[in-house]
Design a protein around this motif. Sequence first.
Motif, PDB file in Angstrom:
ATOM      1  N   SER A  22       0.823  -1.218   0.000  1.00 24.71           N
ATOM      2  CA  SER A  22       0.000   0.000   0.000  1.00 24.71           C
ATOM      3  C   SER A  22       0.854   1.265   0.000  1.00 24.71           C
ATOM      4  O   SER A  22       0.328   2.361   0.155  1.00 24.71           O
ATOM      5  CB  SER A  22      -0.918  -0.012   1.226  1.00 24.71           C
ATOM      6  OG  SER A  22      -0.132  -0.036   2.408  1.00 24.71           O
ATOM      7  N   LEU A  23       2.156   1.136  -0.186  1.00 28.70           N
ATOM      8  CA  LEU A  23       3.053   2.293  -0.140  1.00 28.70           C
ATOM      9  C   LEU A  23       2.728   3.293  -1.249  1.00 28.70           C
ATOM     10  O   LEU A  23       2.674   4.487  -1.017  1.00 28.70           O
ATOM     11  CB  LEU A  23       4.504   1.835  -0.215  1.00 28.70           C
ATOM     12  CG  LEU A  23       5.570   2.882   0.051  1.00 28.70           C
ATOM     13  CD1 LEU A  23       5.410   3.504   1.421  1.00 28.70           C
ATOM     14  CD2 LEU A  23       6.944   2.259  -0.084  1.00 28.70           C
ATOM     15  N   ASN A  24       2.571   2.817  -2.473  1.00 27.59           N
ATOM     16  CA  ASN A  24       2.139   3.646  -3.605  1.00 27.59           C
ATOM     17  C   ASN A  24       2.939   4.945  -3.752  1.00 27.59           C
ATOM     18  O   ASN A  24       2.374   6.027  -3.869  1.00 27.59           O
ATOM     19  CB  ASN A  24       0.640   3.949  -3.500  1.00 27.59           C
ATOM     20  CG  ASN A  24       0.071   4.422  -4.822  1.00 27.59           C
ATOM     21  OD1 ASN A  24       0.533   4.002  -5.877  1.00 27.59           O
ATOM     22  ND2 ASN A  24      -0.908   5.291  -4.776  1.00 27.59           N
ATOM     23  N   ALA A  25       4.281   4.841  -3.732  1.00 26.77           N
ATOM     24  CA  ALA A  25       5.154   6.017  -3.817  1.00 26.77           C
ATOM     25  C   ALA A  25       6.574   5.569  -4.144  1.00 26.77           C
ATOM     26  O   ALA A  25       6.855   4.375  -4.204  1.00 26.77           O
ATOM     27  CB  ALA A  25       5.139   6.765  -2.488  1.00 26.77           C
ATOM     28  N   VAL A  73      13.168   2.441  -3.740  1.00 27.43           N
ATOM     29  CA  VAL A  73      11.937   1.667  -3.839  1.00 27.43           C
ATOM     30  C   VAL A  73      10.969   2.410  -4.751  1.00 27.43           C
ATOM     31  O   VAL A  73      10.648   3.577  -4.495  1.00 27.43           O
ATOM     32  CB  VAL A  73      11.280   1.487  -2.449  1.00 27.43           C
ATOM     33  CG1 VAL A  73       9.954   0.766  -2.570  1.00 27.43           C
ATOM     34  CG2 VAL A  73      12.217   0.777  -1.485  1.00 27.43           C
ATOM     35  N   ASN A  74      10.531   1.744  -5.805  1.00 27.46           N
ATOM     36  CA  ASN A  74       9.475   2.300  -6.644  1.00 27.46           C
ATOM     37  C   ASN A  74       8.244   1.427  -6.452  1.00 27.46           C
ATOM     38  O   ASN A  74       8.098   0.372  -7.072  1.00 27.46           O
ATOM     39  CB  ASN A  74       9.870   2.351  -8.114  1.00 27.46           C
ATOM     40  CG  ASN A  74       8.846   3.083  -8.956  1.00 27.46           C
ATOM     41  OD1 ASN A  74       7.701   3.262  -8.549  1.00 27.46           O
ATOM     42  ND2 ASN A  74       9.253   3.504 -10.139  1.00 27.46           N
ATOM     43  N   ALA A  75       7.377   1.870  -5.538  1.00 26.05           N
ATOM     44  CA  ALA A  75       6.152   1.128  -5.239  1.00 26.05           C
ATOM     45  C   ALA A  75       4.976   1.650  -6.054  1.00 26.05           C
ATOM     46  O   ALA A  75       3.833   1.322  -5.772  1.00 26.05           O
ATOM     47  CB  ALA A  75       5.856   1.199  -3.748  1.00 26.05           C
ATOM     48  N   LEU A  76       5.290   2.484  -7.064  1.00 25.41           N
ATOM     49  CA  LEU A  76       4.257   2.900  -8.015  1.00 25.41           C
ATOM     50  C   LEU A  76       4.065   1.830  -9.079  1.00 25.41           C
ATOM     51  O   LEU A  76       3.013   1.744  -9.693  1.00 25.41           O
ATOM     52  CB  LEU A  76       4.639   4.232  -8.682  1.00 25.41           C
ATOM     53  CG  LEU A  76       4.726   5.442  -7.761  1.00 25.41           C
ATOM     54  CD1 LEU A  76       5.323   6.631  -8.502  1.00 25.41           C
ATOM     55  CD2 LEU A  76       3.356   5.782  -7.198  1.00 25.41           C
ATOM     56  N   LEU A  77       5.110   1.036  -9.292  1.00 32.90           N
ATOM     57  CA  LEU A  77       5.067  -0.047 -10.276  1.00 32.90           C
ATOM     58  C   LEU A  77       4.596  -1.329  -9.617  1.00 32.90           C
ATOM     59  O   LEU A  77       4.822  -1.550  -8.429  1.00 32.90           O
ATOM     60  CB  LEU A  77       6.460  -0.266 -10.882  1.00 32.90           C
ATOM     61  CG  LEU A  77       7.081   0.913 -11.628  1.00 32.90           C
ATOM     62  CD1 LEU A  77       8.493   0.573 -12.066  1.00 32.90           C
ATOM     63  CD2 LEU A  77       6.218   1.309 -12.811  1.00 32.90           C
TER      64      LEU A  77
END
Length: 98
Positions: free
Chosen positions: A19-22, A36-40
Amino acid sequence: MDLQTCTGKIRDKLGQNSSLNATLKFDCGVDGFIFVNALLNPHVVDNRDREASCTVSLSLADLGALLAGQLNPISGFMSGKLKLAGDMSIAMRLQKVV
Protein backbone atom coordinates in the motif's frame (compact mmCIF):
# COMPACT_ATOMS: atom_id res chain seq x y z
CA MET A 1 23.71 -6.23 8.03
CA ASP A 2 25.14 -5.29 4.63
CA LEU A 3 23.41 -3.25 1.93
CA GLN A 4 22.40 -6.26 -0.19
CA THR A 5 20.83 -8.00 2.82
CA CYS A 6 18.90 -4.83 3.72
CA THR A 7 17.76 -4.48 0.10
CA GLY A 8 16.49 -8.06 0.11
CA LYS A 9 14.67 -7.59 3.42
CA ILE A 10 12.94 -4.44 2.15
CA ARG A 11 11.97 -6.24 -1.07
CA ASP A 12 10.55 -9.16 0.94
CA LYS A 13 8.68 -6.94 3.42
CA LEU A 14 7.08 -4.84 0.66
CA GLY A 15 6.11 -7.82 -1.44
CA GLN A 16 4.91 -7.25 -4.97
CA ASN A 17 1.95 -5.03 -4.20
CA SER A 18 2.09 -3.00 -0.96
CA SER A 19 0.00 0.00 0.00
CA LEU A 20 3.05 2.29 -0.14
CA ASN A 21 2.14 3.65 -3.61
CA ALA A 22 5.15 6.02 -3.82
CA THR A 23 8.87 6.26 -4.47
CA LEU A 24 11.19 6.09 -1.48
CA LYS A 25 14.94 6.17 -1.03
CA PHE A 26 17.03 5.00 1.90
CA ASP A 27 20.26 7.01 1.87
CA CYS A 28 22.94 5.23 3.88
CA GLY A 29 25.70 7.70 2.91
CA VAL A 30 28.94 6.07 1.81
CA ASP A 31 27.38 2.61 2.25
CA GLY A 32 24.93 3.23 -0.60
CA PHE A 33 21.26 3.63 -1.41
CA ILE A 34 18.13 1.56 -1.56
CA PHE A 35 15.52 2.90 -3.97
CA VAL A 36 11.94 1.67 -3.84
CA ASN A 37 9.47 2.30 -6.64
CA ALA A 38 6.15 1.13 -5.24
CA LEU A 39 4.26 2.90 -8.02
CA LEU A 40 5.07 -0.05 -10.28
CA ASN A 41 3.55 -3.46 -9.91
CA PRO A 42 5.58 -5.51 -9.22
CA HIS A 43 7.57 -3.10 -7.08
CA VAL A 44 11.16 -2.30 -8.02
CA VAL A 45 13.73 -2.29 -5.22
CA ASP A 46 17.35 -1.66 -6.22
CA ASN A 47 20.51 0.18 -5.20
CA ARG A 48 20.51 3.02 -7.69
CA ASP A 49 20.52 6.63 -6.49
CA ARG A 50 17.42 8.26 -7.97
CA GLU A 51 15.02 11.04 -7.05
CA ALA A 52 12.28 9.89 -4.69
CA SER A 53 9.20 11.45 -3.15
CA CYS A 54 10.63 10.71 0.30
CA THR A 55 14.22 10.13 1.40
CA VAL A 56 15.15 8.48 4.68
CA SER A 57 18.77 9.19 5.63
CA LEU A 58 20.34 6.88 8.21
CA SER A 59 23.38 4.72 8.78
CA LEU A 60 23.45 1.20 7.40
CA ALA A 61 23.66 -0.13 10.97
CA ASP A 62 20.52 1.79 11.94
CA LEU A 63 18.71 0.56 8.81
CA GLY A 64 19.62 -3.01 9.79
CA ALA A 65 18.30 -2.40 13.31
CA LEU A 66 15.10 -0.87 11.89
CA LEU A 67 14.51 -3.88 9.64
CA ALA A 68 15.26 -6.30 12.49
CA GLY A 69 12.72 -4.58 14.74
CA GLN A 70 15.42 -3.35 17.10
CA LEU A 71 14.93 0.35 16.28
CA ASN A 72 11.52 1.95 16.54
CA PRO A 73 11.03 4.37 13.60
CA ILE A 74 9.52 7.12 15.76
CA SER A 75 12.23 6.99 18.41
CA GLY A 76 14.86 6.78 15.66
CA PHE A 77 13.46 9.97 14.14
CA MET A 78 13.17 11.73 17.50
CA SER A 79 16.74 10.81 18.46
CA GLY A 80 18.14 11.95 15.09
CA LYS A 81 19.23 8.49 13.98
CA LEU A 82 17.10 8.88 10.89
CA LYS A 83 16.19 12.02 8.98
CA LEU A 84 13.38 12.54 6.52
CA ALA A 85 13.23 14.73 3.44
CA GLY A 86 10.26 15.13 1.14
CA ASP A 87 6.78 13.78 1.73
CA MET A 88 6.67 12.60 5.35
CA SER A 89 3.32 10.86 4.83
CA ILE A 90 5.17 8.24 2.76
CA ALA A 91 7.39 7.45 5.73
CA MET A 92 4.29 7.08 7.89
CA ARG A 93 2.83 4.56 5.39
CA LEU A 94 6.14 2.70 5.40
CA GLN A 95 5.70 2.00 9.12
CA LYS A 96 2.81 -0.34 8.31
CA VAL A 97 4.97 -2.28 5.86
CA VAL A 98 8.41 -2.39 7.52
